[in-house]
Write a protein that holds these residues in place. Structure first.
Motif, PDB file in Angstrom:
ATOM      1  N   ASP A 244       5.707 -15.689 127.195  1.00  0.00           N
ATOM      2  CA  ASP A 244       6.942 -15.603 128.040  1.00  0.00           C
ATOM      3  C   ASP A 244       8.413 -16.187 126.768  1.00  0.00           C
ATOM      4  OD1 ASP A 244       9.402 -15.331 129.238  1.00  0.00           O
ATOM      5  OD2 ASP A 244       8.897 -15.475 130.916  1.00  0.00           O
ATOM      6  N   PRO A 245       8.647 -15.950 126.455  1.00  0.00           N
ATOM      7  CA  PRO A 245       8.929 -17.347 125.212  1.00  0.00           C
ATOM      8  C   PRO A 245      10.697 -17.315 126.126  1.00  0.00           C
ATOM      9  CG  PRO A 245       9.622 -15.383 123.980  1.00  0.00           C
ATOM     10  CD  PRO A 245       8.850 -14.958 124.614  1.00  0.00           C
ATOM     11  N   LEU A 246      11.553 -17.103 127.098  1.00  0.00           N
ATOM     12  CA  LEU A 246      12.250 -16.764 127.514  1.00  0.00           C
ATOM     13  C   LEU A 246      13.063 -17.937 129.073  1.00  0.00           C
ATOM     14  CD1 LEU A 246      13.896 -13.065 127.012  1.00  0.00           C
ATOM     15  CD2 LEU A 246      13.415 -15.147 125.914  1.00  0.00           C
ATOM     16  N   HIS A 247      11.653 -18.893 128.934  1.00  0.00           N
ATOM     17  CA  HIS A 247      11.858 -19.766 129.451  1.00  0.00           C
ATOM     18  C   HIS A 247      11.010 -21.110 129.445  1.00  0.00           C
ATOM     19  CE1 HIS A 247      11.482 -16.358 132.202  1.00  0.00           C
ATOM     20  NE2 HIS A 247      12.059 -16.987 133.136  1.00  0.00           N
ATOM     21  N   ASP A 248      12.169 -22.111 129.884  1.00  0.00           N
ATOM     22  CA  ASP A 248      12.050 -23.430 129.796  1.00  0.00           C
ATOM     23  C   ASP A 248      11.277 -24.750 130.591  1.00  0.00           C
ATOM     24  OD1 ASP A 248      11.940 -25.965 127.690  1.00  0.00           O
ATOM     25  OD2 ASP A 248      14.059 -25.793 127.884  1.00  0.00           O
ATOM     26  N   PRO A 249      10.272 -24.740 130.403  1.00  0.00           N
ATOM     27  CA  PRO A 249       9.143 -24.601 129.694  1.00  0.00           C
ATOM     28  C   PRO A 249       8.809 -22.891 129.565  1.00  0.00           C
ATOM     29  CG  PRO A 249       7.688 -25.281 131.036  1.00  0.00           C
ATOM     30  CD  PRO A 249       9.527 -25.424 132.192  1.00  0.00           C
ATOM     31  N   PRO A 250       7.653 -22.809 128.299  1.00  0.00           N
ATOM     32  CA  PRO A 250       7.877 -21.120 128.307  1.00  0.00           C
ATOM     33  C   PRO A 250       6.554 -21.219 128.952  1.00  0.00           C
ATOM     34  CG  PRO A 250       8.280 -22.170 126.023  1.00  0.00           C
ATOM     35  CD  PRO A 250       8.542 -23.460 127.015  1.00  0.00           C
ATOM     36  N   GLY A 251       6.031 -19.656 129.031  1.00  0.00           N
ATOM     37  CA  GLY A 251       4.917 -19.679 129.879  1.00  0.00           C
ATOM     38  C   GLY A 251       4.350 -18.327 129.719  1.00  0.00           C
ATOM     39  N   LEU A 252       3.402 -17.724 130.294  1.00  0.00           N
ATOM     40  CA  LEU A 252       2.963 -16.372 130.606  1.00  0.00           C
ATOM     41  C   LEU A 252       3.746 -15.533 131.062  1.00  0.00           C
ATOM     42  CD1 LEU A 252      -0.919 -16.640 130.557  1.00  0.00           C
ATOM     43  CD2 LEU A 252       0.421 -16.958 128.751  1.00  0.00           C
ATOM     44  N   ASP A 253       4.005 -14.185 129.930  1.00  0.00           N
ATOM     45  CA  ASP A 253       4.510 -12.239 130.803  1.00  0.00           C
ATOM     46  C   ASP A 253       3.285 -12.535 131.463  1.00  0.00           C
ATOM     47  OD1 ASP A 253       5.489 -10.242 130.878  1.00  0.00           O
ATOM     48  OD2 ASP A 253       5.929  -9.988 129.322  1.00  0.00           O
ATOM     49  N   TRP A 254       3.338 -12.541 132.346  1.00  0.00           N
ATOM     50  CA  TRP A 254       1.928 -12.191 133.678  1.00  0.00           C
ATOM     51  C   TRP A 254       1.906 -10.375 133.113  1.00  0.00           C
ATOM     52  CZ3 TRP A 254      -1.800 -14.748 134.054  1.00  0.00           C
ATOM     53  CH2 TRP A 254      -1.649 -16.114 133.896  1.00  0.00           C
ATOM     54  N   GLU A 255       3.012  -9.887 133.605  1.00  0.00           N
ATOM     55  CA  GLU A 255       2.869  -8.149 133.278  1.00  0.00           C
ATOM     56  C   GLU A 255       2.181  -7.569 132.286  1.00  0.00           C
ATOM     57  OE1 GLU A 255       2.587  -4.111 134.193  1.00  0.00           O
ATOM     58  OE2 GLU A 255       2.725  -6.478 136.255  1.00  0.00           O
ATOM     59  N   SER A 256       3.484  -7.833 131.398  1.00  0.00           N
ATOM     60  CA  SER A 256       3.093  -7.684 130.167  1.00  0.00           C
ATOM     61  C   SER A 256       1.050  -8.337 129.538  1.00  0.00           C
ATOM     62  CB  SER A 256       3.572  -8.301 128.818  1.00  0.00           C
ATOM     63  OG  SER A 256       4.572  -7.955 128.765  1.00  0.00           O
ATOM     64  N   THR A 257       1.193  -9.558 130.336  1.00  0.00           N
ATOM     65  CA  THR A 257      -0.989 -10.029 129.961  1.00  0.00           C
ATOM     66  C   THR A 257      -1.640  -8.876 130.507  1.00  0.00           C
ATOM     67  OG1 THR A 257       0.468 -11.700 129.326  1.00  0.00           O
ATOM     68  CG2 THR A 257      -1.812 -11.452 129.966  1.00  0.00           C
ATOM     69  N   LEU A 258      -1.421  -8.250 131.732  1.00  0.00           N
ATOM     70  CA  LEU A 258      -1.727  -7.917 132.069  1.00  0.00           C
ATOM     71  C   LEU A 258      -1.961  -5.884 132.834  1.00  0.00           C
ATOM     72  CD1 LEU A 258      -1.735  -9.292 136.113  1.00  0.00           C
ATOM     73  CD2 LEU A 258      -3.818  -9.765 134.188  1.00  0.00           C
ATOM     74  N   ALA A 259      -0.983  -6.123 131.463  1.00  0.00           N
ATOM     75  CA  ALA A 259      -1.024  -4.570 131.321  1.00  0.00           C
ATOM     76  C   ALA A 259      -2.234  -3.830 130.381  1.00  0.00           C
ATOM     77  CB  ALA A 259       0.471  -3.877 130.856  1.00  0.00           C
ATOM     78  N   PHE A 260      -1.598  -5.459 129.067  1.00  0.00           N
ATOM     79  CA  PHE A 260      -2.963  -4.963 128.140  1.00  0.00           C
ATOM     80  C   PHE A 260      -3.991  -4.787 128.371  1.00  0.00           C
ATOM     81  CE2 PHE A 260      -5.179  -6.302 124.244  1.00  0.00           C
ATOM     82  CZ  PHE A 260      -4.428  -5.677 123.162  1.00  0.00           C
TER      83      PHE A 260
END
Length: 385
Positions: free
Chosen positions: A48-64
Motif C-alpha cells: 500500500d504505497p499511499l500511506h506513510d509509512p507504507p504498509g500492506l493492501d490487505w484486501e488486494s493481498t487476500l483477494a489474490f
C-alpha cells in the motif's frame, strides 16, 4: 479477439511492434485441487504505497489468495515470495498468517506458511536455544492460525552454526516439540547469499547427508521437504532417498515441468514462487496431467519455462519484482509497487522481455488490458511509442 499490438523498446535502442496472442482459454479454468500432485503457489503480498509509512493492501493481498484457491491451488504464505526477509517483517507476517488462515477456513483452501527466526534482531550472538525457540514460536502461531508450518532456512542459524551438529540440535528441538508434522525448506544461496553453507558446510553432498539424517532421526515429524537449489539432478537424487512418508516439494523454478512430471521412480510435488505468476496455465496443465495426458501437460506448461527462467534470472532474489509486475499487468493490483521499494530491482528492458515471455506463455489473463498497462509503464520510463 482482434489483434492487440504494442510498440516496445528494442534491445538495440530502436522500436519494435509486438502482436499479442489471443487470450488463452486456460484463464477460464474451474475445478478442484489437482488429484495427482499436491501443489502450492507461493503468494506475493500487495504493498500500500499511499500511506506513510507504507504498509500492506490487505484486501488486494487476500483477494489474490482467494484467486489461487479458486483455481484449486494451495497457498504457501509468508515465504520468500511474500518478501519475507526482504521487507516483510515478523509483525506483518504474523498478521498475514492469521488473515490467510481465516480466509483458508472460509473457502476450504490448503495453506502452508513459513516459520523463520526473524523476530530475533539481525545482529547479535544468538544461542542455538534462542533460534529453536524462535522457530517454535512462529510454528505455533501458524498451527493455531490453521496452516502447516514450513520450517524455513534461518539466517541466524547460518550465521552462528559451527557445523552439522548445530543443525541437528536446532532442528531436533523444533521437530520434537512442534504440534503435528511440518515441512522443511532448503533454500539455496542463489535465492539468499546468507544461506551459503547451510546444513553445516559448503559441500552439498555432505549437506544432503545431514538433511537425510535429521529426517531419519524424527520419523513422522516431517510431511515434506521443499528444495530450492535450482539443481534438478540433486533434487531427483534426494527425492529417491527420502524416508517413507516424506514427500519432495520442488522449489526449482527452472526445472519444475520435468520434476513435477517425474519418471519411473517417482515425481516431485510442488511449492513454487513461479506458480504465483503462471497460476492459470499451471493449473490447466495439471488437469491434463491428472488425466494422464502427458503431451497436453507439456504443451501447456513447457511454454512457461522460458518465462520462469527469465523471471528468476540472476540476481535470483529479485524475482519478486517480476512476480508483482505480472500481477499488476493481470489486474490483481492497481499499481506496480513492492514492499521496501523493490520495484526498482529489475531494469525496464528486463520487464519488457518479461511481458513478451508472459504473452507467449499464455500467462496474460487479458492481453488488451495488459498492453494498456504496459504502455503506461513505458511512458513513465520515458519511452515514446
Amino acid at each position: 479477439m482482434s489483434d492487440v499490438r504494442i510498440m516496445l523498446p528494442a534491445p538495440d535502442g530502436g522500436k519494435r511492434t509486438h502482436v499479442l496472442a489471443d487470450r488463452s482459454p486456460v484463464h477460464d479454468f474451474t475445478g478442484g485441487p489437482p488429484t495427482s500432485r499436491t501443489v502450492y503457489a507461493a503468494a506475493h503480498v500487495v504493498a500500500d504505497p499511499l500511506h506513510d509509512p507504507p504498509g500492506l493492501d490487505w484486501e488486494s493481498t487476500l483477494a489474490f489468495r482467494r484467486h489461487l484457491w479458486s483455481l484449486g491451488l494451495g497457498v504457501a504464505d509468508a515465504m520468500d515470495t511474500a518478501q519475507r526477509g526482504g521487507g516483510l517483517d515478523w509483525a506483518d507476517a504474523r498478521e498475514l498468517i492469521a488473515r490467510s488462515g481465516a480466509e483458508a477456513r472460509a473457502v476450504g483452501g490448503a495453506l502452508v506458511c513459513g516459520a523463520m527466526t526473524d523476530q530475533l534482531a539481525p545482529t547479535g550472538r544468538w544461542s542455538l536455544g534462542d533460534i529453536a525457540e524462535a522457530y517454535l514460536e512462529q510454528a505455533g502461531w501458524i498451527s493455531r492460525s490453521g496452516g502447516t508450518p514450513v520450517i524455513m532456512a534461518s539466517r541466524h542459524l547460518a550465521a552462528v552454526a559451527r557445523g552439522a551438529d548445530d543443525y541437528h540440535e536446532v532442528y531436533g528441538k523444533v521437530l520434537d516439540q512442534v504440534d503435528g508434522p511440518v515441512m522443511l525448506h532448503w533454500l539455496g544461496e542463489a535465492f539468499d547469499p546468507a544461506m551459503a553453507g547451510y546444513w553445516g558446510g559448503a559441500d552439498l553432498d555432505r549437506a544432503t547427508e545431514t538433511v537425510l539424517a535429521i529426517l531419519a532421526e524424527h520419523p513422522g515429524r516431517v510431511r515434506g521437504i521443499k528444495i530450492s537449489l535450482l539443481d534438478a539432478g540433486r533434487e531427483v537424487d534426494l527425492r529417491r532417498r527420502l524416508p517413507e512418508g516424506v514427500a519432495m516439494f520442488t522449489g526449482d523454478d527452472f526445472n519444475y515441468a520435468e520434476l513435477i512430471r517425474g519418471d519411473e521412480h517417482g515425481h516431485s510435488e510442488a511449492l513454487l514462487g513461479v506458480f504465483d505468476a503462471i497460476a492459470a496455465p499451471a493449473r490447466a496443465a495439471l488437469a491434463r496431467l491428472d488425466a494422464g495426458d502427458l503431451d497436453g501437460y507439456a504443451a501447456l506448461l513447457e511454454p512457461t519455462v522460458p518465462l520462469a527462467r527469465h523471471l528468476f534470472a540472476s540476481p535470483t532474489s529479485a524475482y519478486k519484482t517480476g512476480v508483482v509486475f505480472l500481477a499488476w499487468l493481470n489486474g490483481h493490483q492497481d499499481h506496480f509497487h513492492l514492499v521496501g521499494g523493490a520495484q526498482t530491482l529489475r531494469s525496464v528492458p528486463h520487464l519488457v522481455r518479461l511481458f513478451v515471455l508472459a504473452d507467449r506463455a499464455g500467462a496474460l489473463a487479458d492481453p488488451a488490458s495488459a498492453a494498456r498497462r504496459m504502455r503506461s509503464f513505458l511512458a513513465v520510463a520515458g519511452f515514446e511509442a
